[in-house]
Design an enzyme around this catalytic site. Structure first.
Site, short mmCIF file in Angstrom:
data_model
loop_
_atom_site.label_atom_id
_atom_site.label_comp_id
_atom_site.label_asym_id
_atom_site.label_seq_id
_atom_site.Cartn_x
_atom_site.Cartn_y
_atom_site.Cartn_z
N TYR A 323 -19.85 -69.29 -18.30
CA TYR A 323 -20.68 -70.28 -18.77
C TYR A 323 -22.22 -69.81 -19.39
CZ TYR A 323 -22.63 -75.09 -19.15
OH TYR A 323 -23.09 -76.25 -19.79
N CYS A 324 -22.35 -70.20 -20.67
CA CYS A 324 -23.44 -69.71 -21.37
C CYS A 324 -23.73 -68.14 -21.13
CB CYS A 324 -24.75 -70.60 -20.59
SG CYS A 324 -26.18 -70.58 -21.55
N LEU A 325 -25.25 -67.62 -20.40
CA LEU A 325 -25.44 -66.65 -20.25
C LEU A 325 -24.60 -65.79 -19.39
CD1 LEU A 325 -29.34 -66.80 -19.65
CD2 LEU A 325 -28.07 -66.60 -21.83
N GLY A 327 -21.19 -66.17 -19.56
CA GLY A 327 -20.02 -65.84 -20.45
C GLY A 327 -20.52 -64.60 -21.11
N PHE A 351 -17.37 -70.50 -21.82
CA PHE A 351 -18.07 -71.83 -22.11
C PHE A 351 -19.35 -71.60 -23.14
CE2 PHE A 351 -15.79 -73.59 -18.18
CZ PHE A 351 -14.71 -73.64 -18.81
#
Length: 592
Positions: A323-325, A327, A351
């Site tokens: 998720y975000c960083l 990912g 994500f």
């Protein structure tokens, strides 16, 4: 750090010259760090450079000046024509409409005299300044964006919606309460001021503490090192999918955005669908962690978490989710694993995660060489980037929603703002170590090293094209942190099948989209490896829209890429050194 290090240049000379250079460097860094505490971590030089570039080029552009003078005359004529109609009582056609995402003047009271003329004058002025700050020949695109953004922020300070003298809703509230709204607003302001000075979260956030009100999905911490805890969640079904799910959240905030209240917890929902779920929980680093770098986050974070999962479920491949960083880091780890012929990943899900940072949206406004150097000096002094310094940039990207509308309701209307689990979570940020954040900004944002094949792990660059694992990538339509068109560029980089899903909502609310959430829609399409590329706009225009939550779509994809069901595993793997340490949510998530 495994990626190439950007070293500060030093002049040649003997020991005395080196000592003198170190002294001057210390003075510079201390000065910058002190200044940064007053500017919220924003480099004033970066702003000055942008305005100097814009003003100097505008000054030698008589054609642009004439165009702006013409537009000013045209807008004055439009307002002069509108004014008599505005005083006539009742609604009349406006001479300028707000931008689609500007809801400050939606209330019908803004259509009454004199508020209609006031807000129309403001919108015309805002439009003129937009025209003045864009399209000036010779200005660098980055400086143009900075000038346009900062000018917009300055104009918003003066918006009629922010003044008690020009906001009709505030005037009505004042008449109705006899001015008590200003007393209540003053008390709200003092309370917020007190909490800010003491470093306390906003009022109401205390009702959403992890382990008491949120992050309630049962589980155990089965591994801990100096950077992470690994949580294994208890099964909720008699049978589970053979391949477990490992989630790598961003280290910029606490993991429990994915395990909020029971009704909107992605973790709980996955467990109830028959998945074995593991969660990585990042430590909140302090000054003693200043030298932790991106490679430490990969090794101590992703790889050790994966080892823990493999100890619990030997010989099983893993559905890895970032998720975000998280990912972005997971993509780096997956590319390094592919190069090393490590095939432990069954699938890869991202994500709202960027892998190409050439067009990172408005967050790029706060990232250039001047800004990064300024931040490095600020982080160097304290050993980390503090959460308030980091959160300020995100707040200013959505100042109308997160600053001005909140201030009007709380301080002018005197209304107590309700607290929600997602809002409380957004105030529970973590610090970022000096070395890691510097490397992240320089390698990924400034150099775009990952997308360009220049990000090194060990002695070799990692290439996302080496990843043949099927990928499921989620973008959100109104994301101001990881714009979906930037996320979409994974199609140009990945070497395997990519399923791309675009959902309504923003960076956080778009991801937390539980079944039954009203008003949610999404689009989804597959791109097999080797299939022709479709650009983002054509994809958006051609892929049909579906109603409802996207979670079931993703979960069905996970099942499709799984090998079947089996009995749930035990908690931890004591024989392999992964004995359960304590109940979820663990210790690291509670660190302030």
């Amino acid at each position: 750090m495994a990626a190439r290090v950007h070293a500060r240049r030093r002049p040649a000379g003997g020991c005395e010259a080196d000592a003198l250079q170190d002294l001057f460097t210390l003075i510079n860094r201390t000065s910058h760090a002190t200044l940064g505490r007053f500017t919220g971590g924003v480099s004033p030089v970066s702003i000055v450079q942008a305005y100097a570039d814009w003003a100097s080029h505008l000054g030698i552009s008589p054609g642009k000046q004439a165009l702006l003078a013409t537009k000013l005359g045209e807008q004055a004529r439009r307002l002069w024509t509108y004014a008599p109609r505005a005083t006539g009582g009742g609604e009349c056609e406006r001479c300028i409409e707000p931008l689609p995402n500007d809801h400050r003047f939606d209330d019908e009271q803004w259509q009454r005299w004199p508020y209609n003329l006031i807000h129309q004058s403001f919108l015309l002025g805002q439009q003129w300044w937009h025209n003045a700050t864009v399209g000036v020949d010779g200005v660098s695109p980055h400086h143009e964006d900075v000038v346009n953004f900062v000018t917009r922020q300055l104009l918003d300070v003066c918006a009629p919606s922010n003044s008690p003298l020009t906001n009709p809703k505030v005037a009505e509230q004042t008449f109705r309460t006899g001015g008590a709204n200003f007393i209540d607003g003053g008390l709200n302001f003092l309370e917020d001021l007190r909490r800010g000075a003491l470093g306390e979260p906003p009022a109401g956030a205390e009702h959403f503490r992890p382990g008491e009100h949120v992050a309630l999905t049962p589980g155990k911490v089965i591994h801990r090192n100096r950077l992470i805890e690994v949580i294994q969640y208890s099964p909720a079904t008699d049978e589970v999918q053979a391949e477990p799910v490992l989630v790598i959240p961003a280290w910029i905030m606490k993991y429990y955005i994915l395990d909020l209240s029971p009704e909107n917890s992605l973790v709980r929902w996955l467990v109830e669908q028959g998945h074995t779920v593991f969660m990585l929980s990042w430590k909140n680093p302090g000054s003693e962690d200043r030298d932790l770098g991106m490679e430490d986050y990969r090794q101590l974070g992703v790889m050790e978490a994966l080892d823990a999962v493999n100890a619990v479920l030997p010989e099983r491949k893993v559905h890895a989710v970032g998720y975000c960083l998280g990912g972005t880091l997971l993509s780096i780890a997956a590319a390094a694993m592919a190069r090393a012929n490590d095939h432990r990943l069954a699938t890869l899900t991202l994500f709202a995660s960027e892998t190409d940072f050439e067009e990172p949206g408005e967050l790029e406004l706060f990232i250039d060489d001047s800004q990064v150097s300024f931040l490095e000096d600020l982080m160097w002094q304290q050993g980390y980037l503090d959460k308030w310094q980091m959160r300020g940039a995100f707040v200013f990207l959505r100042s109308n929603d997160l600053i001005w509308s909140v201030s009007v309701k709380s301080y002018l209307m005197g209304e107590k703002l309700p607290m929600m689990d997602l809002m409380a979570w957004s105030t529970d940020a973590t610090r970022l170590p000096y070395r890691m954040h510097s490397e992240y900004l320089r390698y990924l944002y400034l150099d775009n090293a990952l997308a360009e094949g220049q990000y090194y792990v060990g002695e070799h660059p990692v290439l996302l094209s080496d990843i043949s694992t099927p990928m499921f990538v989620v973008g959100t339509r109104t994301d101001h942190i990881a714009p979906w068109r930037s996320v979409y560029k994974i199609h140009l980089l990945a070497g395997g099948d990519v399923t791309f899903l675009l959902t309504s909502g923003g960076h956080n609310a778009g991801v937390i989209s539980e079944p039954g959430h009203r008003g949610r829609v999404y689009q989804v399409a597959d791109k097999p490896a080797g299939a022709p590329y479709v650009d983002a706009q054509n994809w958006y225009d051609e892929v049909p829209e579906r109603e409802g939550s996207w979670w079931p779509e993703w979960q069905a994809w996970l099942v499709e890429h799984s090998s079947g069901a089996s009995g749930p595993p035990g908690m931890g793997a004591p024989d392999a050194g992964y004995t359960p340490l304590e109940d979820a949510p663990g210790n690291y998530v509670l660190q302030s």
